[in-house]
Design an enzyme around this catalytic site. Sequence first.
Site, mmCIF file in Angstrom:
data_model
loop_
_atom_site.group_PDB
_atom_site.id
_atom_site.type_symbol
_atom_site.label_atom_id
_atom_site.label_comp_id
_atom_site.label_asym_id
_atom_site.label_seq_id
_atom_site.Cartn_x
_atom_site.Cartn_y
_atom_site.Cartn_z
ATOM 1 N N CYS A 1 13.523 25.778 57.860
ATOM 2 C CA CYS A 1 14.622 26.483 57.189
ATOM 3 C C CYS A 1 15.659 27.003 58.190
ATOM 4 C CB CYS A 1 14.006 27.625 56.383
ATOM 5 S SG CYS A 1 15.162 28.871 55.824
ATOM 6 N N CYS B 1 16.447 30.721 57.945
ATOM 7 C CA CYS B 1 15.317 31.500 58.479
ATOM 8 C C CYS B 1 15.464 31.661 59.991
ATOM 9 C CB CYS B 1 13.985 30.814 58.181
ATOM 10 S SG CYS B 1 13.601 30.694 56.419
#
Length: 148
Positions: free
Chosen positions: A68, A71
């Site tokens: 991600c 993230c």
Amino acid sequence: MSTMRAATVKCPHCGRANRVPAAAEGRPRCGHCKQPLAWMVDARDDDFTEVAERADVPVVVDLWATWCGPCRMVSPALEKVATDLAGRIKLVKVDVDKNPQLSQRFAVQAVPTLLILHQGETLARQAGAAPAPALRQWVEQTISARKG
């Protein structure tokens, strides 16, 4: 009980390295200068209760995934907030792909999902990345509302 891990944290005040356990009573302090240390640890399905829910400070939980992009962007911002608020919060990171029980328990539909827990109770939740100042404001507002 799982094997407890510890992280090495460099004190921002005196520069000394300190071992900080994933779960402990109280709040970590530098062994040399006694200043509060940032408390940043990883948790798994098998030790989340011990690491996050039994902490005596509010816990910011970062539910993230290695693939991600947002993230990876929010991680340094969260680490800055944990450092800025050393002694007041604990940052617990959970890789949702490796910990499906926690992902299911918190109904994670998007990553990153951020939670603020206190003694196992969810005080706040938000999905998506945000810059450090916005995250710090969110954390501070949540923990001050809990006190009030």
